[in-house]
Design a protein around this motif. Structure first.
Motif, mmCIF file in Angstrom:
data_model
loop_
_atom_site.group_PDB
_atom_site.id
_atom_site.type_symbol
_atom_site.label_atom_id
_atom_site.label_comp_id
_atom_site.label_asym_id
_atom_site.label_seq_id
_atom_site.Cartn_x
_atom_site.Cartn_y
_atom_site.Cartn_z
ATOM 1 N N ARG A 104 -16.345 -22.814 -25.923
ATOM 2 C CA ARG A 104 -17.445 -21.858 -25.790
ATOM 3 C C ARG A 104 -17.084 -20.455 -26.276
ATOM 4 O O ARG A 104 -17.966 -19.632 -26.492
ATOM 5 N N GLU A 105 -15.796 -20.177 -26.465
ATOM 6 C CA GLU A 105 -15.383 -18.862 -26.971
ATOM 7 C C GLU A 105 -15.269 -18.846 -28.491
ATOM 8 O O GLU A 105 -15.560 -17.831 -29.118
ATOM 9 N N THR A 106 -14.841 -19.958 -29.085
ATOM 10 C CA THR A 106 -14.627 -19.985 -30.542
ATOM 11 C C THR A 106 -15.707 -20.771 -31.288
ATOM 12 O O THR A 106 -15.846 -20.622 -32.496
ATOM 13 N N GLY A 107 -16.414 -21.646 -30.579
ATOM 14 C CA GLY A 107 -17.398 -22.507 -31.231
ATOM 15 C C GLY A 107 -16.783 -23.738 -31.882
ATOM 16 O O GLY A 107 -17.479 -24.566 -32.447
ATOM 17 N N ARG A 108 -15.499 -23.879 -31.787
ATOM 18 C CA ARG A 108 -14.816 -25.020 -32.420
ATOM 19 C C ARG A 108 -15.026 -26.295 -31.612
ATOM 20 O O ARG A 108 -15.063 -26.278 -30.387
ATOM 21 N N ILE A 109 -15.162 -27.384 -32.342
ATOM 22 C CA ILE A 109 -15.226 -28.702 -31.716
ATOM 23 C C ILE A 109 -13.782 -29.111 -31.452
ATOM 24 O O ILE A 109 -13.023 -29.361 -32.383
ATOM 25 N N GLU A 110 -13.421 -29.157 -30.186
ATOM 26 C CA GLU A 110 -12.046 -29.467 -29.821
ATOM 27 C C GLU A 110 -11.786 -30.961 -29.749
ATOM 28 O O GLU A 110 -10.650 -31.399 -29.919
ATOM 29 N N PHE A 111 -12.840 -31.726 -29.480
ATOM 30 C CA PHE A 111 -12.695 -33.184 -29.402
ATOM 31 C C PHE A 111 -14.045 -33.810 -29.709
ATOM 32 O O PHE A 111 -15.026 -33.526 -29.029
ATOM 33 N N ALA A 112 -14.088 -34.614 -30.750
ATOM 34 C CA ALA A 112 -15.311 -35.342 -31.108
ATOM 35 C C ALA A 112 -15.227 -36.725 -30.468
ATOM 36 O O ALA A 112 -14.419 -37.559 -30.871
ATOM 37 N N ASN A 113 -16.044 -36.958 -29.470
ATOM 38 C CA ASN A 113 -15.981 -38.191 -28.688
ATOM 39 C C ASN A 113 -16.862 -39.266 -29.327
ATOM 40 O O ASN A 113 -17.916 -39.601 -28.820
ATOM 41 N N LEU A 114 -16.389 -39.790 -30.432
ATOM 42 C CA LEU A 114 -17.114 -40.864 -31.088
ATOM 43 C C LEU A 114 -16.140 -41.903 -31.602
ATOM 44 O O LEU A 114 -14.953 -41.660 -31.697
ATOM 45 N N ARG A 115 -16.697 -43.089 -31.842
ATOM 46 C CA ARG A 115 -15.949 -44.262 -32.297
ATOM 47 C C ARG A 115 -14.636 -44.451 -31.537
ATOM 48 O O ARG A 115 -14.624 -44.574 -30.331
ATOM 49 N N GLU A 116 -13.511 -44.463 -32.250
ATOM 50 C CA GLU A 116 -12.226 -44.751 -31.607
ATOM 51 C C GLU A 116 -11.803 -43.674 -30.609
ATOM 52 O O GLU A 116 -10.989 -43.942 -29.730
ATOM 53 N N ASN A 117 -12.352 -42.491 -30.714
ATOM 54 C CA ASN A 117 -12.015 -41.452 -29.737
ATOM 55 C C ASN A 117 -12.607 -41.740 -28.363
ATOM 56 O O ASN A 117 -12.102 -41.249 -27.357
ATOM 57 N N LYS A 118 -13.673 -42.543 -28.305
ATOM 58 C CA LYS A 118 -14.251 -42.872 -27.001
ATOM 59 C C LYS A 118 -13.252 -43.636 -26.140
ATOM 60 O O LYS A 118 -13.100 -43.349 -24.954
ATOM 61 N N ILE A 119 -12.576 -44.597 -26.722
ATOM 62 C CA ILE A 119 -11.613 -45.375 -25.929
ATOM 63 C C ILE A 119 -10.396 -44.517 -25.594
ATOM 64 O O ILE A 119 -9.838 -44.621 -24.496
#
Length: 189
Positions: free
Chosen positions: A129-144
């Motif tokens: 919320r301070e930088t606007g950066r996506i720190e973790f994209a929770n999709l596909r293999e990142n979900k597991i």
């Protein structure tokens, strides 16, 4: 534990796309990104974009302007005041106290809707919320990866998704899996 994908599973549509239109109404200049956003969603749904490509190609578009347009505190409240009606009625029939929502949707939006629905557990994409950066994209293999990091060997009793292909690792891990198509729930495992 019941685990639910969110978009097109318990939410009727793509909440991130609806959120994009919510921001276009407030910031009409965002319309210039509409073609790119729609193409990205189509490619994602068809499984044509890898996690690394999504982060490399599309994340910078979001990160570039997010701090200019998003009020992390109030926007989710206003958005969900208008869009809570898109939560499918089927969710109330399937709901349990230990439900987990696992979604690519951003945490700042999901925190509000989970609070309203009484959902205590949610793994979402994380936005700083301070930088606007996506720190973790929770999709596909990142979900597991996110699931294992947070819940370890916890058994997934029932898993619900609109896209068994995109959520294949969670389907495989679950004792029972269901495909949600519109308002129809079809057992696939």
């Amino acid at each position: 534990m019941n685990v639910f994908d969110f978009d097109n599973t318990i939410y009727d549509g793509e909440s991130v796309l609806d959120m994009f239109f919510f921001y276009i109404a407030r910031n009409p200049w965002l319309i210039k990104h509409l073609g790119t956003v729609l193409k990205a969603f189509k490619r994602y749904k068809k499984g044509e974009v890898s996690l690394s490509e999504a982060l490399e190609r599309y994340a910078p578009l979001v990160e570039k302007d997010i701090l200019k347009i998003v009020d992390f505190e109030n926007d989710p409240k206003v958005f969900w005041d208008k869009h809570i009606k898109k939560i499918k009625t089927l969710y109330s029939d399937l709901r349990s106290d230990d439900d987990l929502i696992i979604t690519a949707s951003p945490d700042f939006s999901m925190e509000e809707i989970c609070k309203r629905l009484g959902i205590k557990h949610c793994l979402a994409s994380r936005v700083n919320r301070e930088t606007g950066r996506i720190e973790f994209a929770n999709l596909r293999e990142n979900k597991i990866k996110a699931f294992l990091e947070e819940y370890g060997d916890t058994e997934i009793e029932n898993f619900y998704t609109d896209s068994p292909e995109n959520d294949a690792v969670l389907v495989e891990r679950a004792k029972h899996a269901f495909k949600v198509s519109g308002y129809e729930v079809i057992q696939i495992k």
